[in-house]
Scaffold this motif. Structure first.
Motif, mmCIF file in Angstrom:
data_model
loop_
_atom_site.group_PDB
_atom_site.id
_atom_site.type_symbol
_atom_site.label_atom_id
_atom_site.label_comp_id
_atom_site.label_asym_id
_atom_site.label_seq_id
_atom_site.Cartn_x
_atom_site.Cartn_y
_atom_site.Cartn_z
ATOM 1 N N ASN A 144 -3.355 3.901 -2.158
ATOM 2 C CA ASN A 144 -3.460 2.869 -3.183
ATOM 3 C C ASN A 144 -3.053 1.541 -2.580
ATOM 4 O O ASN A 144 -2.186 1.499 -1.691
ATOM 5 C CB ASN A 144 -2.578 3.186 -4.390
ATOM 6 C CG ASN A 144 -3.199 4.227 -5.287
ATOM 7 O OD1 ASN A 144 -4.161 3.959 -5.997
ATOM 8 N ND2 ASN A 144 -2.668 5.427 -5.250
ATOM 9 N N TYR A 145 -3.675 0.460 -3.084
ATOM 10 C CA TYR A 145 -3.446 -0.850 -2.497
ATOM 11 C C TYR A 145 -3.175 -1.897 -3.571
ATOM 12 O O TYR A 145 -3.711 -1.818 -4.689
ATOM 13 C CB TYR A 145 -4.671 -1.288 -1.693
ATOM 14 C CG TYR A 145 -5.010 -0.366 -0.559
ATOM 15 C CD1 TYR A 145 -5.925 0.661 -0.726
ATOM 16 C CD2 TYR A 145 -4.399 -0.513 0.687
ATOM 17 C CE1 TYR A 145 -6.231 1.530 0.308
ATOM 18 C CE2 TYR A 145 -4.698 0.345 1.725
ATOM 19 C CZ TYR A 145 -5.608 1.366 1.530
ATOM 20 O OH TYR A 145 -5.897 2.217 2.568
ATOM 21 N N ILE A 196 -4.051 10.265 -0.031
ATOM 22 C CA ILE A 196 -4.629 9.400 -1.065
ATOM 23 C C ILE A 196 -3.908 8.064 -1.039
ATOM 24 O O ILE A 196 -2.678 8.007 -1.150
ATOM 25 C CB ILE A 196 -4.526 10.042 -2.442
ATOM 26 C CG1 ILE A 196 -5.325 11.342 -2.467
ATOM 27 C CG2 ILE A 196 -5.031 9.089 -3.519
ATOM 28 C CD1 ILE A 196 -5.154 12.154 -3.726
ATOM 29 N N THR A 206 -0.164 9.164 -0.300
ATOM 30 C CA THR A 206 0.449 10.444 -0.632
ATOM 31 C C THR A 206 0.479 11.357 0.592
ATOM 32 O O THR A 206 -0.098 11.039 1.640
ATOM 33 C CB THR A 206 -0.334 11.142 -1.755
ATOM 34 O OG1 THR A 206 -1.625 11.519 -1.233
ATOM 35 C CG2 THR A 206 -0.527 10.237 -2.959
ATOM 36 N N LYS A 255 -6.690 -5.259 -0.961
ATOM 37 C CA LYS A 255 -7.797 -4.284 -1.040
ATOM 38 C C LYS A 255 -8.969 -4.736 -0.187
ATOM 39 O O LYS A 255 -9.302 -5.924 -0.162
ATOM 40 C CB LYS A 255 -8.237 -4.117 -2.494
ATOM 41 C CG LYS A 255 -7.404 -3.138 -3.281
ATOM 42 C CD LYS A 255 -7.910 -2.994 -4.704
ATOM 43 C CE LYS A 255 -7.031 -2.047 -5.491
ATOM 44 N NZ LYS A 255 -7.438 -1.953 -6.916
ATOM 45 N N ALA A 300 0.848 -1.190 0.000
ATOM 46 C CA ALA A 300 0.000 0.000 0.000
ATOM 47 C C ALA A 300 0.879 1.234 0.000
ATOM 48 O O ALA A 300 2.009 1.197 0.501
ATOM 49 C CB ALA A 300 -0.923 0.016 1.221
ATOM 50 N N SER A 301 0.356 2.321 -0.536
ATOM 51 C CA SER A 301 1.072 3.588 -0.507
ATOM 52 C C SER A 301 0.088 4.710 -0.195
ATOM 53 O O SER A 301 -1.126 4.559 -0.394
ATOM 54 C CB SER A 301 1.773 3.863 -1.845
ATOM 55 O OG SER A 301 0.825 3.987 -2.879
ATOM 56 N N ASP A 305 -3.894 -5.434 -5.173
ATOM 57 C CA ASP A 305 -5.179 -6.132 -5.277
ATOM 58 C C ASP A 305 -5.360 -7.172 -4.171
ATOM 59 O O ASP A 305 -6.472 -7.405 -3.705
ATOM 60 C CB ASP A 305 -5.290 -6.817 -6.645
ATOM 61 C CG ASP A 305 -5.502 -5.823 -7.771
ATOM 62 O OD1 ASP A 305 -5.285 -6.194 -8.937
ATOM 63 O OD2 ASP A 305 -5.881 -4.658 -7.482
#
Length: 117
Positions: A58-59, A56, A52, A64, A49-50, A61
């Motif tokens: 992101n993962y 924000i 910002t 998730k 995962a990241s 798949d």
């Protein structure tokens, strides 16, 4: 010198939860994208995962809807809440500044997560 110190790992049964923490020092933490990575035995390190600087996320798949990354810029800390853990989540988890798809600084010691019945 940048230091990344991960904590919060442990052994849990499938379906359990853990919350990982990563404290960063020696860098302007708040402006960078931060990531959680993991490395299972015999496998390459992968991004989980990241997040910002503005929050924000992101993962991958594979995580998730189960994992949540967050950060507290005032504390120079990034977190990973892991729910519904599976045996395949077993790995050493690391955090790092995320640049061009990989970790930017030298890796910390990581924290071991073991999911087993």
């Amino acid at each position: 010198q940048v230091q990344l110190v991960e904590s919060g790992g442990g052994s849990v049964q499938p379906g359990g939860s853990l919350r990982l923490s990563c404290a960063a020092s020696g860098t302007i933490f708040s402006i960078y994208v931060m990531g959680w990575y993991r490395q299972a035995p015999g496998k390459q390190r992968e991004l989980v995962a990241s997040i910002t600087s503005g929050g924000i996320a992101n993962y991958a798949d594979s995580v998730k809807a189960r994992f949540t990354i967050s950060r507290d810029n005032a504390k120079n800390t990034v977190y990973l809440q892991m729910n519904s853990l599976k045996p395949e989540d077993t790995a050493v988890y690391y955090c790092n500044r995320h640049v061009n798809g990989r970790g930017y600084y030298s890796w910390g010691q990581g924290t071991q997560v073991t999911v087993s019945s």
